[in-house]
Design an enzyme around this catalytic site. Structure first.
Site, PDB file in Angstrom:
ATOM      1  N   GLU A 190     -26.577  30.749  67.641  1.00 31.34           N
ATOM      2  CA  GLU A 190     -25.322  30.268  68.228  1.00 31.34           C
ATOM      3  C   GLU A 190     -24.134  30.439  67.289  1.00 31.34           C
ATOM      4  OE1 GLU A 190     -28.194  28.720  68.477  1.00 31.34           O
ATOM      5  OE2 GLU A 190     -28.532  28.697  70.649  1.00 31.34           O
ATOM      6  N   PRO A 215     -25.321  24.223  66.011  1.00 29.86           N
ATOM      7  CA  PRO A 215     -25.309  25.306  65.020  1.00 29.86           C
ATOM      8  C   PRO A 215     -23.997  26.089  64.998  1.00 29.86           C
ATOM      9  CG  PRO A 215     -27.381  25.296  66.230  1.00 29.86           C
ATOM     10  CD  PRO A 215     -26.473  24.324  66.924  1.00 29.86           C
ATOM     11  N   PHE A 227     -27.208  22.869  71.759  1.00 30.54           N
ATOM     12  CA  PHE A 227     -27.228  24.037  70.888  1.00 30.54           C
ATOM     13  C   PHE A 227     -25.831  24.417  70.389  1.00 30.54           C
ATOM     14  CE2 PHE A 227     -30.986  25.298  73.778  1.00 30.54           C
ATOM     15  CZ  PHE A 227     -31.774  24.322  73.188  1.00 30.54           C
ATOM     16  N   LEU A 243     -30.972  34.854  69.157  1.00 27.26           N
ATOM     17  CA  LEU A 243     -30.899  33.388  69.262  1.00 27.26           C
ATOM     18  C   LEU A 243     -30.188  32.857  68.021  1.00 27.26           C
ATOM     19  CD1 LEU A 243     -34.523  32.617  70.500  1.00 27.26           C
ATOM     20  CD2 LEU A 243     -32.466  32.932  71.867  1.00 27.26           C
ATOM     21  N   GLN A 261     -26.560  28.108  75.830  1.00 28.36           N
ATOM     22  CA  GLN A 261     -27.489  27.772  76.915  1.00 28.36           C
ATOM     23  C   GLN A 261     -27.493  26.288  77.286  1.00 28.36           C
ATOM     24  OE1 GLN A 261     -31.352  29.418  76.003  1.00 28.36           O
ATOM     25  NE2 GLN A 261     -30.795  31.343  76.996  1.00 28.36           N
ATOM     26  N   HIS A 264     -30.775  18.870  75.842  1.00 23.56           N
ATOM     27  CA  HIS A 264     -30.522  19.619  77.068  1.00 23.56           C
ATOM     28  C   HIS A 264     -29.791  18.745  78.095  1.00 23.56           C
ATOM     29  CE1 HIS A 264     -33.842  21.744  75.163  1.00 23.56           C
ATOM     30  NE2 HIS A 264     -33.645  22.775  75.953  1.00 23.56           N
TER      31      HIS A 264
END
Length: 324
Positions: free
Chosen positions: A60, A89, A86, A58, A82, A129
């Protein structure tokens, strides 16, 4: 010719391109055994092995940094992030390294990298999200930004992106991942990057949109009187934008409405409105209207549809420019 949704079409494109070109590798969090958070890469690791479909930690920044190194050494990496939130990063790697490598090396080194990222709201996901960051990345030189709305375009645009010599951000509107199907050819074909599609021809007003809001715009058109003629443009590529398609349409209709999910301030709607003002000023019959998200954090699901530019808001904007 199979009838596929967006997820299935992207999966087909990845499989066919990995079969055709052994330099194509897929990497990201859970893309292998689990087939990705939305199951877009389902079955690819079993078919092509763990060396070409790689489950990563995990991290990025590490995913994109590794992909840049692979791309600079003649590979064709297709990393998956995902959710769009995200990407943060990985921002430094993407913007300051992938996007600038061609210029930094005066063309000696390019980065053929395709970053797949689900974007947008409509699935009742929380903040980080459900955002639409296309304007942020369109501002940075050296990165191409595309967003298909249909399964046919999804396959053709992805193949064009993977074969492009420069980094491409391939945004996938998750709201339509499984909501719409159409026939997608098994044949090899590309949808050219930088080329918009006219979904309906009209003479009264131009509506410019992309991604999931294409379907909200189509719903709005269905609610208009039969004598209202709307030219609906699916931009498909956010950067470099098909300015000619927009300008030619507005010079014909004299009116323009831009629709996007992202927040209003400094969104791509402002850029398109400026292009129209610069190149179609003497043709305009009304000010350009924007139907967008709001300048707030994406709300939780009970208020989500109040944030998104749904069909009634689009219909109202069209009526306003027609009545001006």
């Amino acid at each position: 010719m199979a009838e596929l949704n967006l997820v299935q079409s992207i999966n087909l494109a990845l499989a066919q391109e990995m079969e055709r070109d052994d330099r194509v590798v897929v990497l990201g969090e859970d893309v292998g055994l689990n087939g990705g958070v939305f199951r877009v890469t389902e079955g690819l690791q079993k078919r092509f092995g763990e060396d070409r479909v790689v489950d990563t930690p995990l991290a990025e920044s590490g995913i994109i940094g590794t992909s840049i190194g692979l791309a600079m050494n003649d590979m064709r990496p297709v990393p998956e992030i995902q959710f769009e939130g995200f990407l943060g990063p990985a921002y430094d790697q993407l913007v300051h390294h992938a996007g600038r490598m061609r210029n930094r090396t005066r063309g000696a080194v390019t980065v053929p990298l395709t970053v797949r990222v689900p974007v947008g709201g409509g699935i009742h996901a929380p903040e980080l999200h459900s955002d639409s960051p296309e304007a942020i990345y369109s501002h940075h030189v050296g990165i191409k930004v595309v967003m298909p709305s249909t399964p046919y375009d999804a396959k053709g645009l992805l193949l064009a992106a993977i074969r492009d010599p420069d980094p491409v951000l391939y945004f996938e509107p998750k709201r339509v991942y499984r909501s719409y199907k159409e026939h997608v050819p098994e044949d090899d074909y590309e949808v050219p990057i930088g080329e918009a599609k006219i979904l309906s021809e009209g003479n009264d007003v131009t509506v410019v949109t992309w991604g999931a809001t294409v379907f909200q715009a189509l719903a709005a058109l269905d609610e208009l009187p039969e004598d209202v003629s709307v030219e609906l443009i699916d931009l498909r590529t956010i950067y470099p934008m098909d300015e000619d398609a927009i300008v030619e349409s507005v010079q014909k209709t004299g009116r323009c409405v831009v629709v996007h999910e992202a927040a209003r301030t400094a969104g791509m709607g402002a850029e398109i409105a400026t292009i129209v003002q610069e190149k179609c000023f003497l043709n305009l019959e009304a000010p350009v209207q924007r139907v967008t998200g709001f300048d707030v954090v994406m709300p939780y699901y009970k208020l989500e549809n109040h944030y998104l530019p749904e069909a009634p808001r689009i219909k109202e904007a069209i009526e306003q420019v027609l009545a001006y």
